[in-house]
Structures are given as structure tokens and as C-alpha cells.
Motif scaffolding. Structure first.
Motif, PDB file in Angstrom:
ATOM      1  N   ARG A 162      -5.266  -3.847  -1.364  1.00 32.71           N
ATOM      2  CA  ARG A 162      -5.740  -2.547  -0.868  1.00 32.71           C
ATOM      3  C   ARG A 162      -7.141  -2.727  -0.238  1.00 32.71           C
ATOM      4  O   ARG A 162      -7.709  -1.868   0.516  1.00 32.71           O
ATOM      5  CB  ARG A 162      -5.880  -1.737  -2.293  1.00 32.71           C
ATOM      6  CG  ARG A 162      -4.478  -1.422  -2.783  1.00 32.71           C
ATOM      7  CD  ARG A 162      -4.599  -0.587  -4.163  1.00 32.71           C
ATOM      8  NE  ARG A 162      -3.219   0.031  -4.706  1.00 32.71           N
ATOM      9  CZ  ARG A 162      -2.765   0.964  -4.611  1.00 32.71           C
ATOM     10  NH1 ARG A 162      -3.072   1.868  -3.562  1.00 32.71           N
ATOM     11  NH2 ARG A 162      -1.368   1.347  -4.986  1.00 32.71           N
ATOM     12  N   THR A 182       3.224  -7.473   1.924  1.00 33.13           N
ATOM     13  CA  THR A 182       3.572  -7.459   0.457  1.00 33.13           C
ATOM     14  C   THR A 182       4.354  -8.673  -0.118  1.00 33.13           C
ATOM     15  O   THR A 182       4.854  -8.612  -1.230  1.00 33.13           O
ATOM     16  CB  THR A 182       4.447  -6.077   0.341  1.00 33.13           C
ATOM     17  OG1 THR A 182       5.556  -6.295   1.103  1.00 33.13           O
ATOM     18  CG2 THR A 182       3.974  -4.981   0.638  1.00 33.13           C
ATOM     19  N   ILE A 193       2.152  -0.675  -2.459  1.00 33.37           N
ATOM     20  CA  ILE A 193       1.647  -0.893  -1.111  1.00 33.37           C
ATOM     21  C   ILE A 193       2.304  -0.074  -0.054  1.00 33.37           C
ATOM     22  O   ILE A 193       1.707   0.366   0.994  1.00 33.37           O
ATOM     23  CB  ILE A 193       1.337  -2.465  -1.103  1.00 33.37           C
ATOM     24  CG1 ILE A 193       0.163  -2.917  -2.017  1.00 33.37           C
ATOM     25  CG2 ILE A 193       0.760  -2.602   0.511  1.00 33.37           C
ATOM     26  CD1 ILE A 193      -1.006  -2.530  -2.283  1.00 33.37           C
TER      27      ILE A 193
END
Length: 263
Positions: A162, A182, A193
Motif C-alpha cells: 500500500r 500481489t 490490494i
């Protein structure tokens, strides 16, 4: 030109791009005569197994590696022809999110320092305004600003990613290239995400290139999907069409191996 008129314009174009790597072991054609467009406001997914050339293509699109032949154009300008100030300005319009968030963050900077660093490098605002902007971005991506002065190692992998996304958004880019962002995270964090990227794409009007080995991941985000194998695009189609009626046998094999990613 109005923003609505710009929608659908070609932002990035790869024209007959190839990339040849040479080593003592010989030569490897990592990308082989690939042509691809990314339009404004569009997300293009690029999928394929490890070694298919998708990450190399992402770096060519970003101008991080030179093409061996062909050309990459951003807003109609050829990347290889840009130098000096034009190239530096372009960096603000194209940003990348990498697979390993911790490896991509500056370990000796705080979370807020990492996000503010692109603003400093591009001489945007004052130290105070850069920090304020970075705090806003951390909050936007779901990182509590109360923890902004912690170092990256003090965050979980999902929180680190993030922070990396917030940093990529700092310069308000037109294009966001996500290279397996990811794949190093567990399934539940992957879904978070992906949901975040989905929300940001809609709210910020980003154009995205999303690289993955898993078709289920790009199904959620991509408007179009290009399937790569041994450096070539073997099939490209709107996402819904490709999932409903794949034409290439390799695409069918990838679809058969899909693992669902759900929020």
C-alpha cells in the motif's frame, strides 16, 4: 481538449518491439515482435507463465530498458528519442509498482518519507507540503497516518505494498504499471490490494498495465488481456471475450489453472 474527449486516446503504444539479451550462455529473445496499445482510462492485463517476457515488456514500456528493435511511444513521443528534461518530466507521468514491496521501498526512510521522495526528486512543493501530500496518499491507500513515521520493515507485506502504491501515485501519473504486485502476498491480502487498485483506477482515472501469471487476478481489473508465451503475444482480446471463448490452446491451459481471488 476536455478530459471526456481524451478518453479512449492511445496513451502508450508498443510497435513491433523486441528485446534481445546476450550473455556467455548465448542470446535470449525475451520479447519478440510485440505490438500493444494502452488507451487512456484503460487497464490492460498481460499474463503468462514465468519466463514468458511479460515483466521485460513492462520495463520496456516504462523505458527502464532499451528496446533492441521497434519502438515505444508515450503520448505519441518515442521514449528512446527523449533526453534530459523531457525524459525527467516523463518519469512523473509513468510510475511502476513492483512485485516485492519491501525491496522497492527505501529501507532507511519512513513510510511518509518514501511517499514524499518522488515529490522531492521532481522539486514539487515545499518540505511541509510534500509531507502533507504524502500523508493524504497514505490515508487514501488505507495506511493509518498515525504510523507514517515508522520504517517499512515495521509494516506487514500488504501494508508495504500500500505504501509502494501511494508512492507511485505521488506524482499523479497518467500510467501505472503493476508488475505482479500481489504475487508475494497471501490470498486474502491479494484480494484487498486488488480491490484497492480497482477503486483507485476508477476514482483517479488511471491507465494501467497489470502484469500477472494468474488470469483470475487480471479478470477483476483488466478491460483487455494480452497472453504472452516465449516472448510473443499469442492472444489478445477484451477480458470478457477472452474468458468466455479463448482461441489459443495456451490460453485455455492458463484458464484451466486459474485460482480464484475474492475479496
Amino acid at each position: 481538449m476536455s478530459e471526456s474527449a481524451k478518453q479512449g486516446e492511445v496513451l502508450v503504444r508498443a510497435e513491433s518491439v523486441s528485446k534481445l539479451f546476450s550473455s556467455r550462455a548465448g542470446e535470449t529473445l525475451a520479447v519478440d515482435d510485440v505490438s500493444l496499445d494502452v488507451r487512456r482510462g484503460e487497464t490492460v492485463g498481460i499474463v503468462g507463465e514465468s519466463g514468458s517476457g511479460k515483466s521485460t515488456l513492462a520495463r520496456l514500456i516504462m523505458g527502464l530498458q532499451p528496446v533492441t528493435s521497434g519502438r515505444i511511444l508515450f503520448e505519441g513521443q518515442e521514449l528512446s528519442a527523449m533526453t534530459g528534461k523531457a525524459q525527467h518530466a516523463l518519469r512523473g507521468k509513468m510510475q511502476m509498482v513492483f512485485q516485492n514491496p519491501y525491496g522497492s521501498l527505501l529501507p532507511h526512510y519512513t513510510a511518509v518519507g518514501n511517499v514524499a521522495e518522488p515529490l522531492r526528486l521532481h522539486n514539487r512543493g515545499t518540505r511541509e507540503s510534500r509531507r502533507a501530500k504524502a500523508l493524504e496518499l497514505l490515508e487514501l491507500v488505507g495506511v493509518n497516518p498515525r504510523f507514517a513515521d515508522l520504517s517499512p520493515r515495521q509494516f506487514s507485506g500488504g501494508q508495504q505494498q500500500r505504501i509502494a502504491i501511494a508512492r507511485a501515485l505521488a506524482l499523479e501519473p497518467d500510467l501505472l504499471v503493476c508488475d505482479e504486485p500481489t504475487s508475494s502476498l497471501d490470498v486474502s491480502i491479494q484480494a484487498q490490494i486488488l480491490a484497492l487498485l480497482e477503486e483507485l483506477r476508477g476514482s483517479l482515472g488511471l491507465s494501467c498495465v497489470f502484469i500477472s501469471h494468474n488470469l483470475a487476478v487480471v479478470e477483476r481489473l483488466a478491460d483487455r488481456v494480452a497472453v504472452m508465451r516465449t516472448g510473443k503475444i499469442v492472444e489478445a482480446a477484451p477480458t470478457e471475450q477472452l474468458f468466455a471463448d479463448p482461441q489459443d490452446e495456451y490460453t485455455k491451459t492458463l484458464l484451466a489453472a486459474v485460482l480464484p481471488v475474492r475479496a
